[in-house]
Design a protein around this motif. Structure first.
Motif, mmCIF file in Angstrom:
data_model
loop_
_atom_site.group_PDB
_atom_site.id
_atom_site.type_symbol
_atom_site.label_atom_id
_atom_site.label_comp_id
_atom_site.label_asym_id
_atom_site.label_seq_id
_atom_site.Cartn_x
_atom_site.Cartn_y
_atom_site.Cartn_z
ATOM 1 N N VAL A 160 69.363 5.232 -32.990
ATOM 2 C CA VAL A 160 70.608 5.504 -33.716
ATOM 3 C C VAL A 160 71.331 6.767 -33.240
ATOM 4 N N GLY A 161 70.732 7.493 -32.265
ATOM 5 C CA GLY A 161 71.359 8.728 -31.773
ATOM 6 C C GLY A 161 71.054 9.893 -32.695
ATOM 7 N N SER A 162 71.594 11.052 -32.369
ATOM 8 C CA SER A 162 71.286 12.272 -33.126
ATOM 9 C C SER A 162 72.533 12.845 -33.787
ATOM 10 N N VAL A 163 72.382 13.187 -35.063
ATOM 11 C CA VAL A 163 73.467 13.858 -35.796
ATOM 12 C C VAL A 163 73.660 15.276 -35.255
ATOM 13 N N GLY A 164 72.568 16.036 -35.155
ATOM 14 C CA GLY A 164 72.709 17.481 -34.981
ATOM 15 C C GLY A 164 72.392 18.046 -33.618
ATOM 16 N N GLN A 165 71.920 17.200 -32.670
ATOM 17 C CA GLN A 165 71.682 17.709 -31.318
ATOM 18 C C GLN A 165 71.714 16.543 -30.316
ATOM 19 N N PRO A 166 72.913 15.927 -30.135
ATOM 20 C CA PRO A 166 73.027 14.797 -29.203
ATOM 21 C C PRO A 166 72.629 15.222 -27.781
ATOM 22 N N ARG A 167 71.947 14.318 -27.063
ATOM 23 C CA ARG A 167 71.517 14.639 -25.690
ATOM 24 C C ARG A 167 72.006 13.597 -24.692
ATOM 25 N N ASP A 168 73.177 13.005 -24.969
ATOM 26 C CA ASP A 168 73.695 12.001 -24.030
ATOM 27 C C ASP A 168 75.023 12.464 -23.420
ATOM 28 N N ARG A 169 75.161 13.787 -23.315
ATOM 29 C CA ARG A 169 76.349 14.416 -22.695
ATOM 30 C C ARG A 169 77.618 14.208 -23.504
ATOM 31 N N ASP A 170 77.477 13.724 -24.725
ATOM 32 C CA ASP A 170 78.616 13.628 -25.645
ATOM 33 C C ASP A 170 78.261 14.524 -26.829
ATOM 34 N N PRO A 171 78.951 15.678 -26.973
ATOM 35 C CA PRO A 171 78.539 16.630 -28.012
ATOM 36 C C PRO A 171 78.846 16.189 -29.438
ATOM 37 N N ARG A 172 79.612 15.131 -29.620
ATOM 38 C CA ARG A 172 79.944 14.704 -30.985
ATOM 39 C C ARG A 172 78.701 14.179 -31.704
ATOM 40 N N ALA A 173 78.646 14.412 -33.014
ATOM 41 C CA ALA A 173 77.533 13.899 -33.823
ATOM 42 C C ALA A 173 77.496 12.378 -33.734
ATOM 43 N N CYS A 174 76.297 11.811 -33.777
ATOM 44 C CA CYS A 174 76.144 10.354 -33.641
ATOM 45 C C CYS A 174 75.360 9.782 -34.817
ATOM 46 N N LEU A 222 67.854 32.832 -33.464
ATOM 47 C CA LEU A 222 67.167 31.816 -32.644
ATOM 48 C C LEU A 222 67.746 31.822 -31.218
ATOM 49 N N PRO A 223 67.022 31.254 -30.230
ATOM 50 C CA PRO A 223 67.463 31.335 -28.822
ATOM 51 C C PRO A 223 68.897 30.841 -28.601
ATOM 52 N N PHE A 224 69.665 31.618 -27.820
ATOM 53 C CA PHE A 224 71.073 31.315 -27.555
ATOM 54 C C PHE A 224 71.242 29.947 -26.881
ATOM 55 N N SER A 225 70.283 29.578 -26.051
ATOM 56 C CA SER A 225 70.388 28.297 -25.324
ATOM 57 C C SER A 225 70.453 27.111 -26.300
ATOM 58 N N LEU A 226 69.879 27.272 -27.501
ATOM 59 C CA LEU A 226 69.934 26.190 -28.489
ATOM 60 C C LEU A 226 71.342 26.026 -29.042
ATOM 61 N N ALA A 227 72.099 27.135 -29.061
ATOM 62 C CA ALA A 227 73.503 27.064 -29.476
ATOM 63 C C ALA A 227 74.354 26.468 -28.347
ATOM 64 N N GLU A 228 74.061 26.940 -27.119
ATOM 65 C CA GLU A 228 74.823 26.492 -25.950
ATOM 66 C C GLU A 228 74.761 24.985 -25.742
ATOM 67 N N ARG A 229 73.550 24.430 -25.911
ATOM 68 C CA ARG A 229 73.363 23.009 -25.584
ATOM 69 C C ARG A 229 74.171 22.107 -26.518
ATOM 70 N N LEU A 230 74.532 22.612 -27.720
ATOM 71 C CA LEU A 230 75.282 21.780 -28.665
ATOM 72 C C LEU A 230 76.641 21.391 -28.095
ATOM 73 N N GLN A 231 77.275 22.341 -27.369
ATOM 74 C CA GLN A 231 78.616 21.999 -26.871
ATOM 75 C C GLN A 231 78.540 21.188 -25.583
ATOM 76 N N GLN A 232 77.348 21.146 -24.992
ATOM 77 C CA GLN A 232 77.175 20.340 -23.778
ATOM 78 C C GLN A 232 76.609 18.964 -24.101
ATOM 79 N N GLY A 233 76.119 18.767 -25.308
ATOM 80 C CA GLY A 233 75.534 17.482 -25.676
ATOM 81 C C GLY A 233 74.323 17.149 -24.817
ATOM 82 N N ARG A 234 73.425 18.108 -24.681
ATOM 83 C CA ARG A 234 72.221 17.836 -23.879
ATOM 84 C C ARG A 234 70.991 18.469 -24.524
#
Ligand code: ZN
Length: 244
Positions: free
Chosen positions: A186-200, A232-244
């Motif tokens: 069903v995809g991820s609401v809060g940390q999508p990893r398919d290069r689409d940063p929108r909630a799924c 918490l680690p900055f990279s966890l914030a960064e990845r949200l806008q990259q969707g990864r």
């Protein structure tokens, strides 16, 4: 029976994404919602996300981060990446005893006339394997008794059919064949990893034998600030806008 059922998963303490998705579900007048686990972990608002899921009366199954946040690292402790572990330790301290008890008591699976659901896979669900290829999907399928099983865990929308060699591309909708077994991620609401940063999230229409993946814009900056505020680690914030 409701004509539409919404499935949310892998919220990962992202309150901004959860609120946006629940608003989108409400806009479509869908009242039946299930959560497939990982309410906490990675993000900065675990307390608020648990409280919102409970306040909305959304039935929830347990994910690996939910289990770890209760102090249960299970048998795959060595597989946990150090950043995830750091957040889990912070989350454990941030949650109340009552919230940890709620996480600890979540069921591992759902079974309804229209579907089954599990966070990772039906084969040894507490081993938290990822359905990432057909070989792994074939571990799962013998345990599936319904045509449709919904899962989360990989944070990537996907559609697997028993006996086929590739997962099918996900572009919006897929039909459910009642003569075969299908797994829908069903995809991820809060940390999508398919290069689409929108909630799924995903909508099931049992009357039409159809699933639909839905994407929702949300306040990513707000979720990033929550991660930063929690230290918490900055990279966890960064990845949200990259969707990864
Ligand atoms: Zn997850």
């Amino acid at each position: 029976m409701n004509s539409e059922i919404a499935f949310i998963s892998d919220i990962h303490a992202n309150l901004q994404a959860l609120e946006a998705v629940l608003a989108d579900i409400k806009n479509q007048e869908i009242t039946e919602i299930y959560c497939l686990g990982d309410v906490v972990g990675y993000g900065g608002n675990p307390r608020e996300c648990i409280d919102l899921i409970r306040a909305c009366g959304i039935p929830c199954i347990q994910g690996n981060h939910d289990a770890m946040a209760t102090g249960d690292f299970g048998t795959r402790e060595r597989d946990i990446n150090p950043k995830a572990r750091l957040v889990i330790e912070w989350t454990y301290k941030a949650l109340s005893f009552d919230q940890r008890s709620w996480l600890a008591e979540l069921p591992m699976t759902f079974e309804r006339p229209e579907f089954q659901a599990v966070h990772a896979m039906l084969y040894e669900p507490t081993e938290w394997r990822y359905v990432l290829n057909q070989e792994l999907a074939e571990l799962h399928f013998p345990r599936q008794t319904h045509p449709l099983c919904l899962i989360g865990h990989t944070h990537q929308p996907a559609y697997w059919v028993d006996g086929e060699f590739e997962s099918r591309a996900i572009t919006g909708r897929a039909s459910i064949d009642l003569q075969r077994k299908q797994v829908v991620n069903v995809g991820s609401v809060g940390q999508p990893r398919d290069r689409d940063p929108r909630a799924c999230y995903t909508i099931l229409r049992p009357d039409l034998n159809e699933v639909q993946w839905q994407r929702v814009n949300y306040n990513i900056t707000g979720a990033q600030y929550a991660i930063e505020d929690a230290g918490l680690p900055f990279s966890l914030a960064e990845r949200l806008q990259q969707g990864r």
